[in-house]
Scaffold this active site. Structure first.
Site, PDB file in Angstrom:
ATOM      1  CB  ILE A 117       0.685  -6.132   6.477  1.00  0.00           C
ATOM      2  CG1 ILE A 117       0.754  -4.845   7.326  1.00  0.00           C
ATOM      3  CG2 ILE A 117       2.071  -6.537   5.988  1.00  0.00           C
ATOM      4  CD1 ILE A 117       1.213  -3.612   6.587  1.00  0.00           C
ATOM      5  N   PRO A 118      -0.420  -7.262   3.218  1.00  0.00           N
ATOM      6  CG  PRO A 118      -0.072  -6.704   0.982  1.00  0.00           C
ATOM      7  CD  PRO A 118       0.150  -6.212   2.373  1.00  0.00           C
ATOM      8  CB  CYS A 119       1.045 -12.010   4.894  1.00  0.00           C
ATOM      9  SG  CYS A 119      -0.446 -12.342   5.818  1.00  0.00           S
ATOM     10  CG  HIS A 120      -3.661 -11.779   0.808  1.00  0.00           C
ATOM     11  ND1 HIS A 120      -3.726 -10.702   1.675  1.00  0.00           N
ATOM     12  CD2 HIS A 120      -3.969 -11.287  -0.419  1.00  0.00           C
ATOM     13  CE1 HIS A 120      -4.077  -9.607   0.979  1.00  0.00           C
ATOM     14  NE2 HIS A 120      -4.214  -9.942  -0.279  1.00  0.00           N
ATOM     15  NE  ARG A 121      -2.026  -7.811  -2.414  1.00  0.00           N
ATOM     16  CZ  ARG A 121      -2.161  -6.518  -2.125  1.00  0.00           C
ATOM     17  NH1 ARG A 121      -1.075  -5.776  -1.967  1.00  0.00           N
ATOM     18  NH2 ARG A 121      -3.355  -5.985  -1.990  1.00  0.00           N
TER      19      ARG A 121
END
Lengths: 215, 160
Positions: free
Chosen positions: A180-184
């Protein structure tokens, strides 16, 4: 106790040596452990299966329930113990290391880090997130590889346009980072913002996706 | 605070396997080991956090050892087993002993009366206190002490 060559001391010393790791790490032991883990899983007794994996952003612990991937944790700093304890408290103490159950998650992560995968195709178990956080994280999961949104934009996408701070909190406690790409999600104005695994990892993940990480 | 089963398992798998080998020999120990930890895993969420989990799982192991002998229609008869029982290597499937270091000693432990061999293993190999050995063997602390002592005496006689 004074050293002595009496039979008594000898027997006790020999008994104590039976417990030494070299003796214990026998084929019987490893086979018994492997077969137990298999049978436990086949009997449906493993509520949480986990595996460890190496990655360019450090060692990871991956955990899965019968419903899907439930946790990805960075373990370089805090180790595995705290993560397992949290899973035991919040899901079930029936937790076993069972890498076979995490095969597809590990394979997709390997492909992602090798630049051969842009989207994850894994069942997700959302039970470690509250309803609002789940909406935020589901919106986050829809951000394509290499794109970025701001906290405000992701809050709006989750149906809470003024909830940028709450969205930030939800992202900060994302139980399934990378997948779940919270780095984006970046701070408004082009700042990097925080990250659950530390900003260096956020920078590294964005670099993998070809995003020039903001200062 | 519950502890992940894997951590519990890592902490006690070695002592449980050794205990079972001392009770039933390596052939039966492998199955008993699995039955023990499957039962432990089933009951684990309801296990009382205040109980001594090591003594708890050793008690399960002892019951599984008794079940294994009942299933074969015999009681654990150490003397009968010694010469041609679970310890005797099968030509078709050679079993590694739990400790290749001292097979003679394992064989001598197996030749002890069952209460003594359990107590010997838990006391002198696993280094458990007598109180906990009593819990695992379902006897008093004094009886555990006596069994360990008698067993050690017999082992010493073997090599005197």
């Amino acid at each position: 106790m004074t050293p002595s060559k009496s039979p008594s001391t000898d027997i006790r010393a020999r008994l104590a040596r039976l417990a030494e790791p070299a003796a214990a790490a026998s084929a019987l032991r490893s086979r018994s452990i492997a077969r137990f883990t298999e049978r436990a899983d086949a009997s449906g007794l493993v509520d949480v299966a986990y595996a460890t994996a190496d990655s360019p952003v450090g060692p990871l612990l991956l955990a899965s329930t019968q419903n899907g991937l439930v946790r990805v944790a960075y373990t370089a700093e805090g180790g595995e113990g705290g993560v397992l304890q949290q899973l035991a408290a919040r899901i079930s103490p029936r937790i076993l290391e069972r890498p076979a159950r995490l095969d597809s998650a590990r394979r997709e992560l390997d492909e992602y880090f090798a630049g051969r995968r842009q989207a994850f195709d894994l069942a997700i178990d959302w039970r470690l997130t509250g309803p609002f956080a789940e909406r935020v994280l589901r919106s986050t999961a829809a951000i394509p590889f290499g794109d970025c949104l701001t906290y405000g934009q992701i809050a709006a996408a989750a149906g809470s346009p003024r909830g940028a701070r709450a969205a930030g909190n939800a992202l900060g406690s994302n139980p399934i980072p990378i997948v779940i790409p919270c780095h984006r999600v970046l701070r408004g104005g082009g700042a990097l913002g925080g990250y659950t695994g530390g900003v260096e990892r956020k920078r590294a993940l964005l670099a993998i996706e070809g995003v020039e990480p903001p200062r | 605070m519950p502890v992940a089963f894997q951590s519990f398992f890592d902490a006690h798998a070695g002592v449980v396997l050794g205990f079972l080998v001392s009770l039933v020999g390596p052939q039966e120990a492998e199955d008993c080991f699995q039955e023990t930890f499957l039962a432990a895993l089933r009951a684990y969420p309801d296990a009382d956090r205040d109980t001594n989990l090591r003594a708890w799982v050793l008690t399960i192991a002892r019951h599984k050892a008794i079940d294994a002998f009942r299933a074969r229609g015999r009681r654990p008869d150490p003397v009968a087993d010694t010469e041609d029982g679970p310890w005797a290597p099968r030509a078709s499937a050679p079993m590694p002993s739990p400790s290749t270091a001292d097979p003679d000693l394992w064989r001598a432990i197996r030749a002890l009366p069952d209460k003594q061999r359990g107590a010997i293993f838990l006391r002198y190999v696993a280094d458990l206190p007598h109180r906990e050995i009593g819990e695992a063997l379902d006897c008093s602390e004094a009886a555990a002490r006596r069994n360990a002592h008698e067993g050690l005496k017999k082992l010493k006689e073997t090599w005197s």
